[in-house]
Write an enzyme that holds these catalytic residues in place. Structure first.
Site, mmCIF file in Angstrom:
data_model
loop_
_atom_site.group_PDB
_atom_site.id
_atom_site.type_symbol
_atom_site.label_atom_id
_atom_site.label_comp_id
_atom_site.label_asym_id
_atom_site.label_seq_id
_atom_site.Cartn_x
_atom_site.Cartn_y
_atom_site.Cartn_z
ATOM 1 N N GLN A 135 -28.342 13.891 15.964
ATOM 2 C CA GLN A 135 -26.949 13.782 16.412
ATOM 3 C C GLN A 135 -26.395 15.096 16.907
ATOM 4 O O GLN A 135 -25.332 15.131 17.535
ATOM 5 C CB GLN A 135 -26.083 13.257 15.266
ATOM 6 N N CYS A 141 -22.735 10.511 13.035
ATOM 7 C CA CYS A 141 -23.710 9.908 12.116
ATOM 8 C C CYS A 141 -23.525 8.403 12.009
ATOM 9 O O CYS A 141 -24.487 7.645 11.923
ATOM 10 C CB CYS A 141 -23.608 10.559 10.743
ATOM 11 N N HIS A 279 -21.418 11.117 4.947
ATOM 12 C CA HIS A 279 -22.468 11.020 5.962
ATOM 13 C C HIS A 279 -23.074 9.623 5.943
ATOM 14 O O HIS A 279 -23.281 9.032 4.872
ATOM 15 C CB HIS A 279 -23.552 12.057 5.665
ATOM 16 N N ASN A 300 -32.544 9.881 8.311
ATOM 17 C CA ASN A 300 -31.396 10.697 8.695
ATOM 18 C C ASN A 300 -31.350 10.852 10.220
ATOM 19 O O ASN A 300 -32.265 10.408 10.926
ATOM 20 C CB ASN A 300 -31.481 12.074 8.023
#
Length: 333
Positions: A135, A141, A279, A300
Site C-alpha cells: 500500500q 489498508c 490496520h 499484510n
C-alpha cells in the site's frame, strides 16, 4: 573490465576496513532497501534509530533462540523509524466503526452448530490468494483487505484468480464512507461495490498510492458482490468463517514495535488491544505449529520485505489477541 571490477572491490574492502561492524551493516541495509537521506544530520539521526532497533532485534532473537519468545524480529524497511513515527505512518488507516450502520445494513455469519472444521487451512494452496501487495505511504489498508476477500470469493465462483483494483476503492468509494488514503473500512468498500456495479482489475485501474479522480468504467468491471456479512466477534466464529467461506477481512492492533519489526514465527504480544484497531489485513488460514501454538495465517499489504514474505502468524485462541476476531467481514458474490 574484470581488472576494473577487481580494483573496485579492493577499494571497497580497504574503505570498509576503517568502518565498524555497525557501519557496514547499516550501509548494507541502506543498499538493500534503497534508502537515502536528505542530509548528513538526517542520516545520523536515522542511524541512531536503526541502532536502537538493531539492539531490540538482537535481544529479542536471543530469547527466541532460547525458546522464550515464539517469534523472531528482523531489520526490515521500517528499521530506521522509531515506533512513534511508525504509528503515525499508518494512523487513520481504518475509519470509525458505526455499530448502528452495521446492525441495520447487513447480516452476520451464522455458523452451523456442531460443524466439524479442519485442523488447518491455507487458502493460498487452493489458489484463492493473489501476490502480496504494497500500500506504500497511503492509508489504504482497508482497500487491500477488501480486495483480498473479494479476490478469494471471485476465485471460488469463477476458478480464475484476478488481482482487483484498490485504486478504484481509494478514488471512488467516498459515498460509502471511505476517505481514500485517509482511511476506510472493508465492509464500506463492499457496500460501494454493490451500489456502483462492480470493481475493475488492478490491470485496468492500477494502484497509484494516492487519491485521484474516480475513473471507474462499469464495462470493465470484473468483480461484483450482492451483499456482505460481518463475522461475530469470537475466534470460534472467525475460524468457521475462514474454514468454510475463504479469506476474511480482519482488523488488528499493529501499534507495537514487535509488529513493526516482525519477521517470522507465531506473534504473541500480551500488550495488544482487542478494541483499539488500526490496520486492516486478510486472514487466509489457520493452523498449529510444531510446538503446539495455534495461529492465524494473515496477509499484510506492506510488501514482501515485511514479515514472513508479507505474512504473519498471529496468535490464535489467546483471548482474541490484537483484536483479530473483533471486526471480520466478507463479500457475498
Amino acid at each position: 573490465m574484470r581488472v576494473l571490477l577487481a580494483v573496485a572491490a579492493l577499494v571497497a574492502v580497504a574503505g570498509a576496513a576503517s568502518m565498524s561492524l555497525e557501519d557496514l551493516e547499516f550501509h548494507t541495509w541502506k543498499l538493500k532497501f534503497a534508502k537515502s537521506y536528505g542530509s548528513v544530520e538526517e542520516e545520523s539521526r536515522r542511524k541512531m534509530i536503526w541502532l536502537d532497533n538493531r539492539k531490540l532485534v538482537l535481544e529479542h532473537n536471543m530469547l527466541a533462540d532460547q525458546g522464550i519468545k515464539s517469534y523472531r524480529l528482523g531489520m526490515n524497511h521500517f528499521a530506521d523509524m522509531d515506533n512513534q513515527e511508525y504509528q503515525q505512518m499508518f494512523k487513520g488507516c481504518l475509519g470509525s466503526f458505526n455499530e448502528t450502520k452495521i446492525e441495520s445494513a447487513t447480516t452476520f455469519l451464522q455458523p452451523v452448530e456442531g460443524a466439524a472444521l479442519p485442523s488447518a487451512v491455507d487458502w493460498r494452496a487452493e489458489g484463492y490468494v493473489t501476490e502480496v501487495k504494497d500500500q506504500s505511504h497511503c492509508g489504504s489498508c482497508w482497500a487491500f483487505s477488501a480486495t483480498g476477500a473479494l479476490e478469494g470469493q471471485m476465485f471460488k465462483k469463477t476458478k480464475k484468480l484476478v488481482s482487483l483494483s484498490e485504486q478504484q476503492l481509494v478514488d471512488c468509494s467516498g459515498s460509502s464512507g471511505n476517505y481514500g488514503c485517509n482511511g476506510g473500512l472493508a465492509y464500506q468498500a463492499f457496500d460501494y461495490i454493490m451500489k456502483s456495479g462492480g470493481l475493475e482489475t488492478a490491470y485496468t485501474y492500477p494502484y497509484q498510492a494516492k487519491e485521484g479522480l474516480c475513473r471507474f468504467n462499469k464495462q470493465k468491471a470484473w468483480a461484483k458482490c450482492s451483499d456482505y456479512k460481518m463475522v461475530k466477534s469470537t475466534e470460534d466464529v472467525l475460524q468457521y468463517a475462514v474454514a468454510t467461506v475463504g479469506p476474511i477481512s480482519v482488523s488488528l492492533d499493529v501499534s507495537h514495535d514487535s509488529f513493526q519489526l516482525y519477521e517470522s514465527g507465531v506473534y504473541d504480544e500480551p500488550n495488544c488491544s482487542s478494541t483499539k484497531l488500526g490496520h486492516a489485513m486478510l486472514a487466509v488460514g489457520y493452523g498449529t505449529d510444531e510446538q503446539g501454538r495455534d495461529y492465524w495465517l494473515v496477509k499484510n499489504s506492506w510488501g514482501v520485505n515485511w514479515g514472513d514474505e508479507g505474512y504473519i502468524k498471529m496468535s490464535r485462541n489467546k483471548d482474541n489477541q490484537c483484536g483479530i476476531a473483533t471486526r471480520g467481514s466478507y463479500p457475498v458474490v
